[in-house]
Design a protein around this motif. Structure first.
Motif, mmCIF file in Angstrom:
data_model
loop_
_atom_site.group_PDB
_atom_site.id
_atom_site.type_symbol
_atom_site.label_atom_id
_atom_site.label_comp_id
_atom_site.label_asym_id
_atom_site.label_seq_id
_atom_site.Cartn_x
_atom_site.Cartn_y
_atom_site.Cartn_z
ATOM 1 N N ALA A 146 44.552 -15.811 25.185
ATOM 2 C CA ALA A 146 43.240 -16.145 24.616
ATOM 3 C C ALA A 146 42.135 -15.914 25.640
ATOM 4 O O ALA A 146 41.111 -15.279 25.333
ATOM 5 C CB ALA A 146 43.225 -17.599 24.145
ATOM 6 N N LEU A 147 42.331 -16.387 26.868
ATOM 7 C CA LEU A 147 41.295 -16.180 27.889
ATOM 8 C C LEU A 147 41.162 -14.705 28.260
ATOM 9 O O LEU A 147 40.051 -14.216 28.492
ATOM 10 C CB LEU A 147 41.594 -17.016 29.127
ATOM 11 C CG LEU A 147 41.260 -18.500 29.004
ATOM 12 C CD1 LEU A 147 41.572 -19.233 30.288
ATOM 13 C CD2 LEU A 147 39.815 -18.698 28.642
ATOM 14 N N GLY A 148 42.275 -13.983 28.326
ATOM 15 C CA GLY A 148 42.213 -12.554 28.640
ATOM 16 C C GLY A 148 41.441 -11.765 27.603
ATOM 17 O O GLY A 148 40.570 -10.956 27.935
ATOM 18 N N PHE A 149 41.741 -12.016 26.321
ATOM 19 C CA PHE A 149 41.027 -11.308 25.257
ATOM 20 C C PHE A 149 39.551 -11.715 25.212
ATOM 21 O O PHE A 149 38.687 -10.873 24.971
ATOM 22 C CB PHE A 149 41.686 -11.546 23.898
ATOM 23 C CG PHE A 149 42.909 -10.704 23.677
ATOM 24 C CD1 PHE A 149 42.833 -9.330 23.709
ATOM 25 C CD2 PHE A 149 44.136 -11.294 23.446
ATOM 26 C CE1 PHE A 149 43.951 -8.535 23.514
ATOM 27 C CE2 PHE A 149 45.266 -10.521 23.244
ATOM 28 C CZ PHE A 149 45.178 -9.144 23.275
ATOM 29 N N CYS A 150 39.280 -12.985 25.428
ATOM 30 C CA CYS A 150 37.873 -13.429 25.438
ATOM 31 C C CYS A 150 37.093 -12.772 26.578
ATOM 32 O O CYS A 150 35.942 -12.379 26.407
ATOM 33 C CB CYS A 150 37.795 -14.942 25.547
ATOM 34 S SG CYS A 150 38.219 -15.778 24.006
ATOM 35 N N ALA A 151 37.717 -12.673 27.749
ATOM 36 C CA ALA A 151 37.032 -12.050 28.890
ATOM 37 C C ALA A 151 36.789 -10.571 28.625
ATOM 38 O O ALA A 151 35.693 -10.053 28.885
ATOM 39 C CB ALA A 151 37.853 -12.231 30.162
ATOM 40 N N ALA A 152 37.792 -9.873 28.096
ATOM 41 C CA ALA A 152 37.616 -8.445 27.796
ATOM 42 C C ALA A 152 36.546 -8.251 26.719
ATOM 43 O O ALA A 152 35.678 -7.378 26.838
ATOM 44 C CB ALA A 152 38.939 -7.829 27.352
ATOM 45 N N GLY A 153 36.594 -9.073 25.673
ATOM 46 C CA GLY A 153 35.586 -8.979 24.617
ATOM 47 C C GLY A 153 34.198 -9.341 25.108
ATOM 48 O O GLY A 153 33.211 -8.711 24.724
ATOM 49 N N GLY A 154 34.112 -10.360 25.960
ATOM 50 C CA GLY A 154 32.820 -10.745 26.525
ATOM 51 C C GLY A 154 32.231 -9.649 27.385
ATOM 52 O O GLY A 154 31.026 -9.369 27.326
ATOM 53 N N MET A 155 33.093 -9.018 28.195
ATOM 54 C CA MET A 155 32.608 -7.915 29.039
ATOM 55 C C MET A 155 32.150 -6.749 28.165
ATOM 56 O O MET A 155 31.093 -6.158 28.407
ATOM 57 C CB MET A 155 33.708 -7.462 29.981
ATOM 58 C CG MET A 155 33.392 -6.184 30.704
ATOM 59 S SD MET A 155 33.225 -6.468 32.427
ATOM 60 C CE MET A 155 32.908 -4.820 33.001
ATOM 61 N N ALA A 156 32.934 -6.419 27.143
ATOM 62 C CA ALA A 156 32.545 -5.316 26.250
ATOM 63 C C ALA A 156 31.228 -5.637 25.548
ATOM 64 O O ALA A 156 30.354 -4.774 25.433
ATOM 65 C CB ALA A 156 33.647 -5.059 25.224
ATOM 66 N N GLY A 157 31.077 -6.881 25.097
ATOM 67 C CA GLY A 157 29.823 -7.279 24.450
ATOM 68 C C GLY A 157 28.639 -7.188 25.393
ATOM 69 O O GLY A 157 27.560 -6.722 25.008
#
Length: 194
Positions: A146-157
């Motif tokens: 969950a934290l990994g996907f959130c960090a990747a999505g946050g960076m992409a955003g």
């Protein structure tokens, strides 16, 4: 019909402006950050979260102990057992035999549907308070992913938001340049004086 000329912002030509070059470089940086940076941010955050969650679970396992106890009071069946596919835990009185202190009782949370007389595993801390069980490997992996996907999505955003802002600034600058050039060229075309 519309014709697209690929890479025109990179080639030298009289129509290319500074804003076109900035926009071209921005697209390249955004592509690299989305393809390389976002996954690396996700992996780095996931690695940190996994290490932190494992350390926390090990610490909790060291300071908590599990007791096999018998439910002696309370009725966890009196309320609904599940809501949205999740079973809830309810407070009941449990009793167990401690090798040092003899028979002991405490209030602890047990899964819904547990009846009086059932034996359940209950976790206690060093002070004798009932506490939740330490996280198992499944919970640790859920937290990690969950934290990994959130960090990747946050960076992409964040990268896409930055690209939008740069592109908007480039378009506004390009419109200003065109306006200035039209003000200079219009009198020649319309035979009006500025």
């Amino acid at each position: 019909m519309r014709t697209r000329v690929r890479g025109w912002r990179w080639r030298r030509n009289p129509l290319r402006r500074r804003s076109d070059v900035v926009e071209a470089w921005t697209v390249l940086v955004v592509a690299v950050l989305l393809v390389v940076g976002a996954p690396l941010a996700g992996l780095g955050t996931a690695w940190w979260a996994y290490q932190d969650a494992r350390a926390t679970a090990a610490e909790q396992r060291a300071e908590r102990h599990r007791v096999r106890a018998e439910v002696v009071g309370g009725d966890p069946r009196s309320t609904s057992a599940a809501h949205g596919g999740r079973a809830y835990a309810y407070r009941v009185t449990v009793r167990w035999t401690d090798p040092e202190d003899g028979v002991r009782t405490a209030v602890a949370r047990v899964p819904a549907g547990t009846e009086e007389g059932d034996r359940v595993d209950v976790w206690f801390d060093a002070r004798g308070r009932a506490v939740p069980a330490p996280p198992d490997s499944g919970v640790i992996w859920q937290h990690t992913l969950a934290l990994g996907f959130c960090a990747a999505g946050g960076m992409a955003g964040a990268v896409l938001l930055g690209h939008t802002l740069v592109r908007r600034a480039a378009v506004l600058r390009r419109l200003d340049e065109w306006e200035r050039e039209w003000a200079r060229t219009e009198p020649e075309w319309t035979r009006r004086r500025a």
